[in-house]
Design an enzyme around this catalytic site. Structure first.
Site: not given
Ligand code: IPE
Ligand code: IPE
Ligand code: MG
Length: 242
Positions: A16, A18, A33, A67, A127, A203
């Site tokens: 968050d 941008n 963005h 948006r 990954l 967490e």
């Protein structure tokens, strides 16, 4: 010292800030963005290097459709372009790409590109990179409930078979290690309908750093903060230490 035990296996990030980052520079929101794509690259590379197994990034929420149309258009275009330009490199780096969320609302070309990228990288091991796109935590839960109801109606399962473990298997990310750490950049202390079910014992780490400024050092700080915590899962601290 071997710190592996304290390293999160699965990290999720609400990327968050941008729009505010662009505004601070006198630019339009979409400039932020575009700048955010560099932070995505650096987060993926950091996660691989540190041996994090799964990185889940919130790219577009089910509420973000509301948006202005031109901003939504740029975000979709960016998603398309990044998929096109980055997938080869991800594949070369042994990264498995997955998209989670309700992709039925995306245009056919984008959906095809997503499927191609997922298929190409399906066997990669370094990954798992999950991109949450048109994702909502409530959608995820309702989607799981619908699948279970359909199975119950067709007689495949009984209502009494439904427990937390079966329910979990119908939610997004269920085949992956449980979520250890949620990072939110941009200074807000909320989860904005991200992984509601999966957050139960994650967490939480909130940082004022805006997403385009979130570099490898910022990511390392979040991991260090996590490593210093004691996760108790309802037990006492003494029980956990024993
Ligand atoms: C996050 O940045 C990116 C998306 C939601 C797609 P924002 O666009 O929400 O940036 P701010 O919060 O307005 O600064
Ligand atoms: C959350 O950010 C969604 C993504 C980062 C993709 P938002 O900017 O949409 O969240 P709110 O509206 O501030 O809660
Ligand atoms: Mg925002």
């Amino acid at each position: 010292m071997n710190n592996d035990e304290k390293l999160p296996r699965h990290v999720a990030i609400i990327m968050d800030g941008n729009g505010r980052w662009a505004k601070q520079r006198g630019k339009i929101r979409t400039f932020g963005h575009k700048a955010g794509v560099d932070s995505v690259r650096s987060a993926v590379s950091f996660a691989r290097k540190r041996g994090i197994e799964v990185l889940t990034l919130f790219a577009f929420s089910s509420e973000n459709w509301n948006r202005p149309a031109d901003e939504v258009g740029v975000l979709m275009e960016l998603f398309n372009l990044v998929l096109k330009s980055e997938v080869k490199k991800l594949h070369k780096n042994d990264v498995r790409l997955k998209v989670v969320g309700d992709t039925s609302r995306f245009d056919a070309k984008l959906v095809a590109r997503i499927h191609e990228a997922e298929a190409l990288t399906a066997n990669n091991q370094s990954l798992v990179l999950n991109i949450a796109a048109n994702y909502g935590g409530r959608w995820d839960i309702v989607h799981a409930a619908k699948e279970l109801v359909a199975q119950a109606v067709s007689g495949q399962i009984q209502a009494s078979d439904i427990d937390e473990s079966l329910f979990d298997r119908h939610t997004s990310l269920s085949e992956l290690p449980q979520l250890d750490l949620l990072i939110r950049t941009g200074g807000e202390s909320r989860v904005s309908n991200f992984l509601l079910w999966q957050l139960a014992y994650a967490e939480l780490y909130f940082t004022p750093t805006l997403w385009p400024d979130f570099d490898e050092n910022a990511f390392a700080s979040a991991i260090n903060d996590y490593s210093a915590r004691q996760r108790r899962f309802g037990l006492t601290g003494e029980q956990v230490d024993a």
